[in-house]
Enzyme design. Structure first.
Site, PDB file in Angstrom:
ATOM      1  N   HIS A 193       0.809  -1.214   0.000  1.00  0.00           N
ATOM      2  CA  HIS A 193       0.000   0.000   0.000  1.00  0.00           C
ATOM      3  C   HIS A 193       0.848   1.273   0.000  1.00  0.00           C
ATOM      4  O   HIS A 193       0.326   2.374  -0.071  1.00  0.00           O
ATOM      5  CB  HIS A 193      -1.002  -0.029   1.156  1.00  0.00           C
ATOM      6  CG  HIS A 193      -2.027  -1.118   0.976  1.00  0.00           C
ATOM      7  ND1 HIS A 193      -3.066  -1.316   1.845  1.00  0.00           N
ATOM      8  CD2 HIS A 193      -2.172  -2.065   0.024  1.00  0.00           C
ATOM      9  CE1 HIS A 193      -3.801  -2.349   1.436  1.00  0.00           C
ATOM     10  NE2 HIS A 193      -3.271  -2.822   0.336  1.00  0.00           N
ATOM     11  N   ASP A 194       2.153   1.110   0.063  1.00  0.00           N
ATOM     12  CA  ASP A 194       3.063   2.220  -0.211  1.00  0.00           C
ATOM     13  C   ASP A 194       3.346   2.300  -1.718  1.00  0.00           C
ATOM     14  O   ASP A 194       3.723   3.345  -2.225  1.00  0.00           O
ATOM     15  CB  ASP A 194       4.378   1.980   0.568  1.00  0.00           C
ATOM     16  CG  ASP A 194       5.354   3.155   0.507  1.00  0.00           C
ATOM     17  OD1 ASP A 194       5.099   4.122  -0.230  1.00  0.00           O
ATOM     18  OD2 ASP A 194       6.390   3.095   1.201  1.00  0.00           O
TER      19      ASP A 194
ATOM     20  N   ASP B  50       8.444   5.346   0.338  1.00  0.00           N
ATOM     21  CA  ASP B  50       8.504   6.704   0.879  1.00  0.00           C
ATOM     22  C   ASP B  50       7.438   6.946   1.941  1.00  0.00           C
ATOM     23  O   ASP B  50       7.106   8.098   2.245  1.00  0.00           O
ATOM     24  CB  ASP B  50       8.352   7.729  -0.273  1.00  0.00           C
ATOM     25  CG  ASP B  50       7.041   7.532  -1.051  1.00  0.00           C
ATOM     26  OD1 ASP B  50       6.261   6.626  -0.689  1.00  0.00           O
ATOM     27  OD2 ASP B  50       6.794   8.270  -2.021  1.00  0.00           O
TER      28      ASP B  50
ATOM     29  N   ARG C 172      -6.943   2.496   1.789  1.00  0.00           N
ATOM     30  CA  ARG C 172      -7.365   1.162   2.233  1.00  0.00           C
ATOM     31  C   ARG C 172      -7.061   0.875   3.698  1.00  0.00           C
ATOM     32  O   ARG C 172      -7.079  -0.280   4.125  1.00  0.00           O
ATOM     33  CB  ARG C 172      -6.684   0.112   1.339  1.00  0.00           C
ATOM     34  CG  ARG C 172      -7.137   0.178  -0.101  1.00  0.00           C
ATOM     35  CD  ARG C 172      -6.157  -0.495  -1.053  1.00  0.00           C
ATOM     36  NE  ARG C 172      -4.917   0.271  -1.169  1.00  0.00           N
ATOM     37  CZ  ARG C 172      -3.924  -0.010  -2.035  1.00  0.00           C
ATOM     38  NH1 ARG C 172      -4.040  -1.040  -2.844  1.00  0.00           N
ATOM     39  NH2 ARG C 172      -2.837   0.737  -2.075  1.00  0.00           N
TER      40      ARG C 172
HETATM   41  C1  HEM Z   1      -6.468  -9.350   5.207  1.00  0.00           C
HETATM   42  C2  HEM Z   1      -5.842  -9.318   4.270  1.00  0.00           C
HETATM   43  C3  HEM Z   1      -6.076  -8.842   2.844  1.00  0.00           C
HETATM   44  C4  HEM Z   1      -7.230  -8.543   2.193  1.00  0.00           C
HETATM   45  C5  HEM Z   1      -8.651  -8.606   2.720  1.00  0.00           C
HETATM   46  C6  HEM Z   1      -6.860  -8.129   0.860  1.00  0.00           C
HETATM   47  C7  HEM Z   1      -7.763  -7.760  -0.109  1.00  0.00           C
HETATM   48  C8  HEM Z   1      -7.417  -7.316  -1.362  1.00  0.00           C
HETATM   49  C9  HEM Z   1      -8.354  -6.918  -2.379  1.00  0.00           C
HETATM   50  C10 HEM Z   1      -9.858  -6.947  -2.256  1.00  0.00           C
HETATM   51  C11 HEM Z   1      -7.639  -6.531  -3.452  1.00  0.00           C
HETATM   52  C12 HEM Z   1      -8.199  -6.052  -4.788  1.00  0.00           C
HETATM   53  C13 HEM Z   1      -8.448  -7.256  -5.657  1.00  0.00           C
HETATM   54  C14 HEM Z   1      -8.841  -6.903  -7.059  1.00  0.00           C
HETATM   55  O1  HEM Z   1     -10.012  -6.584  -7.266  1.00  0.00           O
HETATM   56  O2  HEM Z   1      -7.974  -6.937  -7.945  1.00  0.00           O
HETATM   57  C15 HEM Z   1      -6.250  -6.658  -3.111  1.00  0.00           C
HETATM   58  C16 HEM Z   1      -5.214  -6.291  -3.925  1.00  0.00           C
HETATM   59  C17 HEM Z   1      -3.887  -6.427  -3.596  1.00  0.00           C
HETATM   60  N1  HEM Z   1      -3.375  -7.025  -2.461  1.00  0.00           N
HETATM   61 FE1  HEM Z   1      -4.429  -7.671  -0.906  1.00  0.00          FE
HETATM   62  N2  HEM Z   1      -5.504  -8.180   0.746  1.00  0.00           N
HETATM   63  C18 HEM Z   1      -4.991  -8.611   1.931  1.00  0.00           C
HETATM   64  C19 HEM Z   1      -3.672  -8.818   2.226  1.00  0.00           C
HETATM   65  C20 HEM Z   1      -2.625  -8.593   1.361  1.00  0.00           C
HETATM   66  C21 HEM Z   1      -1.266  -8.899   1.649  1.00  0.00           C
HETATM   67  C22 HEM Z   1      -0.769  -9.542   2.929  1.00  0.00           C
HETATM   68  C23 HEM Z   1      -0.554  -8.503   0.565  1.00  0.00           C
HETATM   69  C24 HEM Z   1       0.911  -8.593   0.355  1.00  0.00           C
HETATM   70  C25 HEM Z   1       1.937  -8.744   0.347  1.00  0.00           C
HETATM   71  C26 HEM Z   1      -1.468  -7.961  -0.398  1.00  0.00           C
HETATM   72  C27 HEM Z   1      -1.124  -7.462  -1.628  1.00  0.00           C
HETATM   73  C28 HEM Z   1      -2.018  -6.965  -2.547  1.00  0.00           C
HETATM   74  C29 HEM Z   1      -1.633  -6.294  -3.759  1.00  0.00           C
HETATM   75  C30 HEM Z   1      -0.210  -6.015  -4.252  1.00  0.00           C
HETATM   76  C31 HEM Z   1      -2.810  -5.937  -4.407  1.00  0.00           C
HETATM   77  C32 HEM Z   1      -2.930  -5.101  -5.674  1.00  0.00           C
HETATM   78  C33 HEM Z   1      -3.151  -3.654  -5.241  1.00  0.00           C
HETATM   79  C34 HEM Z   1      -3.401  -2.686  -6.356  1.00  0.00           C
HETATM   80  O3  HEM Z   1      -2.489  -2.449  -7.157  1.00  0.00           O
HETATM   81  O4  HEM Z   1      -4.505  -2.124  -6.437  1.00  0.00           O
HETATM   82  N3  HEM Z   1      -2.726  -8.044   0.123  1.00  0.00           N
HETATM   83  N4  HEM Z   1      -6.137  -7.172  -1.837  1.00  0.00           N
END
Ligand code: HEM
Ligand SMILES: *[C@@H]1O[C@H](CO)[C@@H](O)[C@H](O)[C@H]1NC(C)=O
Ligand SMILES: *[C@@H]1O[C@H](CO)[C@@H](O)[C@H](O)[C@H]1NC(C)=O
Length: 732
Positions: free
Chosen positions: A233-234, A318, A391
Site C-alpha cells: 500500500h506504499d 517513501d 485502504r
Molecule cells: C487481510 C488481508 C487482505 C485482504 C482482505 C486483501 C484484499 C485485497 C483486495 C480486495 C484486493 C483487490 C483485488 C482486485 O479486485 O484486484 C487486493 C489487492 C492487492 N493485495 Fe491484498 N488483501 C490482503 C492482504 C494482502 C497482503 C498480505 C498482501 C501482500 C503482500 C497484499 C497485496 C495486494 C496487492 C499487491 C494488491 C494489488 C493492489 C493494487 O495495485 O490495487 N494483500 N487485496
C-alpha cells in the site's frame, strides 16, 4: 502522406487508413459536440454511481461488491485522471458510432480521424496535461525532500515513479483483441487452442482451504503477512473507474452477468460449493480504469498502443501510505492549526490516551459495520479512519500499522522540535517524513525481503547498494501489482489475533474471524485499542502457504461479507484482474526470468515437485502456457529460506532492485542523509517503534521471526532507542 491509425474506445477498435492526402472530414464543431456529449454521459454515470453508493451505504444495503468498488474508487487527482480517460474513450466511441450511422455500415479502414483531431480530443478531455512533462525548476528543496507525488525524483524523466502514471510492462500485454479486451472476455475464444477455465473454477479446485485446515508457519509471524500488505500500500493502487453501470447501455455491473465495459463479471461454474448448481448469479467485477489515451490512441502521447492500467501511488518506498501521494491529500492529513509539523489525529477518541487516526468526512460510511456484526442495533457506529492510503480500514491489523506509524511521525516531530527549536512546522514535518521513509527502506531491505525471496536471490540481486542510476525507471510493473506481490494473500490467517499482556488469547476481546475484522475501526476504538492486535501480529504465526492449503476461505468465500450478501472471492478476483490487465501466461514469465518452461504434465510436475497439483492445473488449463501467472506463481514450492517460488522471487526482487536503484533520494545515496544519520537509520527497528508508541512493554526483538512466548522476547527498556542526535542542527 500515408498513415495508418487505430483507435481504441472501451472495447471497440477501429482502424483508419489514409492512402491519399485526404482532408480531415471531422469538423472542429463535430469534435466539440462529441466531447460535450461524452462528458455528459460520463458525468451522469459518475453522478448516478455516487448517489447510488451513498444511498446503499446509508441504508445499510452496501453489498461486498460495493465495498470493493468503494475501496478501489479513485479520489482526488486520480479521479481527475480516470475521468479524463473516460471522457476520451467515450468521445472516440461516440464519433465512431455517429460515423457508422452516417455510413449505414460498420466502418473499418476509413480515414476519418486525423492525428490532429485526436490531439484536439485529448486537449478537450483533459488527457493532454496527463502527458505533459512537468518542470522541476520551481520546486524548492528537491535535493533534500521528496515531493508528495514523487514527480521530479528523476530530473530528466520527471514522471518516472510518480503517482498517477501507468504501470510499466516488462512483457507486452496480451489482450483477446490485441488492444484492450481481456483474455476470456469471449469465453468461446480459445487461447493457444484451449478454452480458458472460469476463474472461480480455478479458485474452487486449486485454492480452497477450510479454516480448520490452516497450517501455521514455523518460522514467521503474522506481522510478515500484514507488513507485506502495508508495503504494497506504499507502492501500488490500481483504481477502477468510479461507475456502477456500463456507459453504453446503462446496465448495473452488479445486477447482470453481461460483459459490457467496465463490467467483466465473474461467471460461476455449473457446480459451485457456495452457489450450488446452475446458479444464474455472477460475482460482480469492474475492470481497472484505463490510463489516459492508452489503447490505440496511446501513440499520440508517444505511449504504447495497448490498454494500460494506472498506479495512483508513487513507486518509491517513501511511507506514502502515511502521508498521501498528492499535495492536496498530504496537506489535508497535516495538523495545520499549530506549527509543530504534526499529522492530524482523532479529536473524539483516544486509545488509553494515545493518538488515533482522524475520521474521514465522507458522506457514506462503509465502516458502520458494528451493528451488523454484533447484531445489536443500539450500538454506536463510527466513521472510517483516514490515512495516507485509502485502504487503511481494510483489516484491523493493517489499521493498527497505520495508527502506529502516524504516532511515530508525531513522536519524531516533537523530538525534533526539542532538538531544533528554531525549525518551523514545515521543516519538522519534512524531516520526520524523511526519517520515516528511511525507516521503511531499511526495514524492507534488511529484515523483510530476506524472508520472502530467500538469501540466494538477495545475494544475486539485492545485496550491496550499487548507487543511484538515473537511467533506471523505478515504475511498478503491471505483473508485480497484479500477480507477484499478491503472493501474501496465501499467508493471511483466518483470524485477526488479539492477545493480552501475557501474549495469550485476550479474554475480554477474543480474536475475530477475518471476515469480522474488515472495515471495523470500531474494534480499535471500543475493543481495547492497538496493543492486543499488535501483540497478535508479532506473537502469532503467519499462515503457511502449502500446495494443498492455499487461500483461507475467509478470503475466498467471505471477502467483505458482513451479513448474508453475496461475498467476494479474492482468488477469483486476482485471476480475473490478471486477465483484465492482459498479463501474459505462466511460461512467458518463467522465460522472462530465465527459468525452464514446462510443456507437459511431467515437466510441470517436476517444476512444482507435485504430480497431483500439476494434473489438477492441467485438467483446468490444458497446457502450462495458459496458466494464469498468479496461480502458477503461488503454486511453486518455496525457494530456499523464502516464502515464494523461483518465479515470484525473481519478479519481486527485480521490482525492488529498480525501486532502489532508480530512487534519487534512496537513504544510502550520497548527500541524502549525513553519515551519522545513516548510522542511526541502520539501527532502526520495528520492535522499538512498537515500544515507543504503544503500551506494550515486551516484544520479540525481531518481530518478523516467530518465537514461542518465553524465548527471545525482550523488555522494551533493553531495546536501544532511535538516536536522533545527528539531526541536531548546529546553530552557531
Ligand atoms: C487481510 C488481508 C487482505 C485482504 C482482505 C486483501 C484484499 C485485497 C483486495 C480486495 C484486493 C483487490 C483485488 C482486485 O479486485 O484486484 C487486493 C489487492 C492487492 N493485495 Fe491484498 N488483501 C490482503 C492482504 C494482502 C497482503 C498480505 C498482501 C501482500 C503482500 C497484499 C497485496 C495486494 C496487492 C499487491 C494488491 C494489488 C493492489 C493494487 O495495485 O490495487 N494483500 N487485496
Ligand atoms: C476490418 O476489416 C478486415 C478486413 O475486412 C477484417 O478482417 C477486420 O476484422 C475488420 N476489423 C473490424 C474491427 O471490424
Ligand atoms: C493539532 O495539534 C494540537 C497541538 O498539539 C492539538 O491540541 C490538536 O488536537 C491537534 N489537532 C488535530 C486535529 O490533530
Amino acid at each position: 502522406m500515408k498513415w495508418f491509425l487505430c483507435l481504441i474506445a472501451a472495447g471497440v477498435y477501429l482502424c483508419f487508413q489514409n492512402l491519399v492526402d485526404a482532408e480531415p472530414r471531422l469538423s472542429r464543431s463535430a469534435i466539440e459536440k462529441a466531447v460535450m456529449e461524452a462528458k455528459a454521459t460520463v458525468d451522469s454515470a459518475y453522478e448516478y454511481s455516487r448517489r447510488e453508493s451513498i444511498e446503499r451505504v446509508r441504508r445499510n444495503m452496501a453489498n461486498p461488491s460495493d465495498i470493493l468498488r468503494l475501496l478501489k474508487q479513485p479520489v482526488g487527482l486520480t479521479r481527475d485522471a480516470v475521468r479524463a480517460a473516460d471522457y476520451m474513450d467515450n468521445t472516440v466511441k461516440l464519433i465512431k458510432r455517429s460515423l457508422e450511422k452516417r455510413q449505414k455500415r460498420s466502418i473499418n479502414a476509413t480515414d476519418l480521424i486525423s492525428e490532429e483531431d485526436l490531439q484536439v480530443i485529448a486537449d478537450l478531455t483533459g488527457c493532454s496535461p496527463r502527458h505533459r512533462v512537468p518542470s522541476c525548476k520551481m520546486t524548492p528543496n528537491l535535493d533534500r525532500f521528496r515531493t508528495a507525488s514523487s514527480v521530479c525524483n528523476n530530473r530528466k524523466n520527471t514522471r518516472w515513479g510518480s503517482a498517477n502514471t501507468p504501470f510499466t510492462r516488462w512483457l507486452p500485454a496480451e489482450y483477446q483483441d490485441k488492444i484492450s479486451l481481456p483474455k476470456g472476455w469471449d469465453p468461446k475464444q480459445k487461447v493457444n487452442k484451449r478454452f480458458l477455465p472460469l476463474v472461480r473454477e480455478v479458485s474452487n479446485r486449486i485454492l480452497r482451504t477450510a479454516t480448520s485446515d490452516v497450517e501455521s508457519d514455523p518460522l514467521y509471524t503474522h506481522l510478515v503477512t500484514i507488513f507485506g500488505q502495508w508495503t504494497d500500500h506504499d507502492l501500488t493502487f490500481t483504481p477502477h473507474s468510479p461507475v456502477i453501470r456500463s456507459f453504453s447501455n446503462g446496465i448495473d455491473c452488479d445486477k447482470s452477468c453481461e460483459r459490457t465495459e467496465p463490467c467483466f463479471p465473474i461467471e460461476l461454474p455449473k457446480e459451485d460449493p457456495r452457489f450450488g448448481r446452475n446458479s444464474e448469479e455472477c460475482i460482480p467485477f469492474f475492470r481497472s480504469a484505463a490510463a489516459c489515451g492508452s489503447g490505440n490512441t496511446g501513440h499520440i502521447f508517444g505511449a504504447s498502443d495497448v490498454r494500460q492500467q494506472m498506479n495512483s501511488l508513487t513507486a518509491f518506498i517513501d511511507a506514502g501510505q502515511v502521508y498521501g501521494s498528492d499535495d492536496t491529500k498530504a496537506r489535508f492529513l497535516r495538523n495545520l492549526t499549530t506549527d509543530e509539523g504534526l499529522l492530524r489525529v482523532n479529536t473524539e477518541y483516544t486509545d488509553n490516551g494515545r493518538e488515533l487516526l482522524p475520521f474521514t468526512s465522507m458522506g457514506a460510511n462503509m465502516c458502520a459495520t458494528r451493528s451488523r456484526i454484533t447484531n445489536d442495533f443500539n450500538v454506536e457506529e463510527v466513521q472510517c479512519f483516514l490515512a495516507g492510503d485509502e485502504r487503511s480500514n481494510e483489516n484491523i491489523g493493517l489499521t493498527s500499522l497505520h495508527t502506529l506509524l502516524m504516532r511515530e511521525h508525531n513522536r519524531l516531530a516533537r523530538a525534533l522540535a526539542k532538538l531544533n527549536p528554531h525549525w518551523n512546522g514545515e521543516r519538522l514535518y519534512q524531516e520526520a517524513r524523511k526519517i520515516m521513509g528511511g525507516y521503511f527502506q531499511v526495514i524492507t531491505f534488511r529484515d523483510y525481503l530476506l524472508h520472502i525471496v530467500g538469501p540466494d536471490v538477495i545475494t544475486n540481486q539485492l545485496s550491496t547498494y550499487p548507487g543511484y542510476d538515473e537511467t533506471v525507471d523505478p515504475s511498478i510493473s503491471n505483473v508485480f501489482a497484479t500477480a507477484a506481490y499478491r503472493f501474501a494473500h496465501l499467508m493471511v490467517q483466518p483470524f485477526m489475533f488479539r492477545l493480552n499482556e501475557q501474549y495469550k488469547e485476550h479474554h475480554e476481546f477474543p480474536s475475530p474471524l477475518l471476515h469480522k475484522a474488515f472495515f471495523t475501526p470500531w474494534r480499535i476504538i471500543f475493543e481495547g485499542g492497538l496493543d492486543p492486535i499488535l501483540r497478535g501480529l508479532v506473537g502469532r504465526q503467519a499462515k503457511l502457504n502449502t500446495q494443498d492449503q492455499m487461500m483461507t476461505d475467509e478470503l475466498r468465500e467471505r471477502l467483505f461479507k458482513f451479513s448474508t450478501e453475496l461475498a467476494l472471492d479474492l482468488a477469483a478476483l486476482n485471476l480475473q484482474r490478471g486477465r483484465d490487465h492482459g498479463l501474459p501466461g505462466y511460461n512467458k514469465w518463467r522465460k522472462f526470468c530465465g527459468l525452464s518452461q514446462p510443456k507437459n504434465r511431467r515437466q510441470l510436475a517436476k517444476v512444482l515437485k507435485n504430480g497431483k497439483l500439476a494434473r489438477s492445473l492441467l485438467d483446468l488449463y490444458g497446457r502450462p502456457d495458459n496458466i494464469d501467472v498468479w496461480v502458477g506463481g503461488v503454486a511453486e514450492p518455496f525457494v530456499r529460506g523464502g516464502r515464494v517460488g523461483p518465479l515470484f522471487a525473481c519478479l519481486i526482487a527485480t521490482q525492488f532492485q529498480r525501486i532502489r536503484e532508480g530512487d534519487r533520494l534512496w537513504w544510502e545515496n550520497k548527500g541524502v542523509f549525513t553519515e551519522a544519520q545513516r548510522e542511526s537509520l541502520e539501527q532502526t527497528s520495528l520492535a522499538r517503534i512498537i515500544c515507543d508508541n504503544t503500551g506494550i512493554t515486551e516484544v520479540p526483538e525481531r518481530p518478523f521471526e516467530y518465537r514461542p512466548r518465553g524465548s527471545g522476547y525482550t523488555k522494551c527498556k533493553n531495546i536501544p532507542a532511535f538516536d536522533l542526535s545527528p539531526w541536531k542542527e548546529n546553530t552557531e
